[in-house]
Enzyme design. Sequence first.
Site, PDB file in Angstrom:
ATOM      1  CB  SER A   1       3.496 -21.431 -27.670  1.00  0.00           C
ATOM      2  OG  SER A   1       2.719 -22.597 -27.458  1.00  0.00           O
TER       3      SER A   1
ATOM      4  CE1 TYR B   1       3.385 -21.685 -33.346  1.00  0.00           C
ATOM      5  CE2 TYR B   1       3.066 -22.690 -31.191  1.00  0.00           C
ATOM      6  CZ  TYR B   1       2.953 -21.595 -32.029  1.00  0.00           C
ATOM      7  OH  TYR B   1       2.425 -20.426 -31.548  1.00  0.00           O
TER       8      TYR B   1
END
Length: 232
Positions: free
Chosen positions: A136, A149
């Site tokens: 990501s 995250y």
Amino acid sequence: MTSTSQPTALVTGASRGLGHALARALADRGWRLVLDARRVGKLAEELPGAVVVEGDVTDPAHRDALAAAVDVLGRLDLLVNNASELGPSPLPSLADHPLGALRRVYETDVVAPLGLIQLLAPALRATGGTVVDVSSDAAVEAYAGWGGYGSAKAALDHVSAVLAVEEPALRIYAVDPGDMRTEMHQAAFPGEDISDRPEPASVVPGLLRLLDERPASGRYRAADWAVPAATS
């Protein structure tokens, strides 16, 4: 164990989003598939011929079952660690992030992918295979609320980088797919309209190009591998 020259892939988190879209594309190319999902739904009907194993990648017994399914098929050319855990929604600041939830994020996004790689390394070495760890932009950019995250994906990036050094015969990619219109992305922005984000299927051609061209191991953005639109 069977023996075949047909390429085989294991894709985690394959019941929806990017994992589902990539599994469909690989099936269309004639790949044999082992698919993981916590909720399999109609996955077996949608991808007939695929071996669907229901469970949670954080469960060692489930990872063993995935490895056993690969062993039955006789080879592994591609492992896609796509299954991910976002954490609480709405996203909390790190100062307020429940540590139990953070452990769950790390177990899903870092420990489980490495656990699968450890189990499947012999099969991947036998084919000179490829590992795709789905990352990501939150792994490299500091966004408020994304500390849990994002830090887990940063750890996964580093796992991928070290494995690339340790396993030079393999291709190890950490791939940032970019923003997508998925359930997880919606959970990150509860109540917001995310219809402007691209569908996961739009990312797949770039991933397939990456797999076809097999550049050196490293971290890549799927957008940089997007297939140029045909011109008349």
